[in-house]
Design an enzyme around this catalytic site. Structure first.
Site, PDB file in Angstrom:
ATOM      1  N   SER A 115      30.876 -10.726  27.589  1.00 45.39           N
ATOM      2  CA  SER A 115      31.112 -10.153  26.266  1.00 45.39           C
ATOM      3  C   SER A 115      32.015  -8.928  26.340  1.00 45.39           C
ATOM      4  CB  SER A 115      29.770  -9.787  25.616  1.00 45.39           C
ATOM      5  OG  SER A 115      29.963  -9.248  24.338  1.00 45.39           O
ATOM      6  N   ARG A 156      30.094   0.129  23.152  1.00 43.01           N
ATOM      7  CA  ARG A 156      28.753  -0.434  22.943  1.00 43.01           C
ATOM      8  C   ARG A 156      28.507  -0.723  21.463  1.00 43.01           C
ATOM      9  NH1 ARG A 156      24.649  -2.058  25.772  1.00 43.01           N
ATOM     10  NH2 ARG A 156      25.706  -1.420  27.658  1.00 43.01           N
ATOM     11  N   HIS A 187      30.440  -3.855  20.822  1.00 44.52           N
ATOM     12  CA  HIS A 187      29.724  -4.956  21.460  1.00 44.52           C
ATOM     13  C   HIS A 187      28.497  -5.364  20.646  1.00 44.52           C
ATOM     14  CE1 HIS A 187      26.505  -6.356  24.253  1.00 44.52           C
ATOM     15  NE2 HIS A 187      27.469  -7.142  24.666  1.00 44.52           N
TER      16      HIS A 187
END
Length: 198
Positions: free
Chosen positions: A14, A37, A40
């Site tokens: 990912s 993050r 993500h």
């Protein structure tokens, strides 16, 4: 110390995809970690242009967390999303709110009374919680190394985050209405998991 377990291959893949679509190499290390993050977590690269953070504030927040400073969240959903350490949930401390004060704001007020100095705060749900935290800081009731201010909503979220940025508190926030428990927890996790950051 970082107690994170080995990274799953799906997460590695990912991040490879994320980095093929979004160039974050010009960002300072912790800012990059937070941006990546959050992107993500949300699968939304447009977060990269909307997050507002200062690297020194992120460093201070990370240092405090790694040194064992309390982590206070507005709601259980944010606390549940922080996978590396426990948190105190302000909403669980809320007494019956006063007239004109939401339960979220009452919880923040109660949490500030218990943790006036040194805690890291992560607000991902109610704009009124963030607005109350900023009010408490302005009144001298609160000193913190970092506020993660990412509440979501059409009513008050933009204004609460703007007030946070104007307050001078060390913070990470965004400029728009979006936010939420998942992205607030992602920002905290980024600080806890960051590799090689001072």
């Amino acid at each position: 110390m970082n107690a994170r377990a080995a990274v799953h291959p799906i997460e590695l893949e990912s991040y490879e995809i994320l980095r093929s679509r979004l160039d974050t190499t010009d960002l300072p290390p912790l800012t990059r970690a937070v941006v990546e993050r959050v992107v993500h977590t949300s699968a939304d690269p447009t977060w990269a242009g909307e997050l507002v953070a200062a690297e020194d504030a992120l460093r201070a927040g990370r240092a405090a967390l790694l040194a064992g400073a309390p982590l206070i969240t507005d709601v259980r959903m944010v606390a549940a999303g922080v996978t590396a350490r426990p948190a105190t949930v302000a909403l669980d401390l809320a007494p019956a709110p006063e007239p004109g004060l939401t339960r979220s704001a009452a919880g923040i007020r109660a949490a500030v009374a218990q943790h006036p100095d040194g805690a890291v705060w992560a607000i991902g749900n109610a704009p009124t919680a963030l607005a109350e935290l900023v009010r408490c800081a302005a009144a001298g009731m609160l000193h913190t190394p970092l506020v993660v201010g990412l509440p979501v909503g059409f009513v008050g979220a933009v204004e609460a985050k703007a007030a946070l940025r104007a307050s001078g508190l060390p913070a990470v926030s965004n400029r728009g209405e979006r936010g939420g428990a998942a992205v607030a927890a992602a920002a905290v996790n980024a600080l806890l998991y960051a590799e090689g950051a001072a």
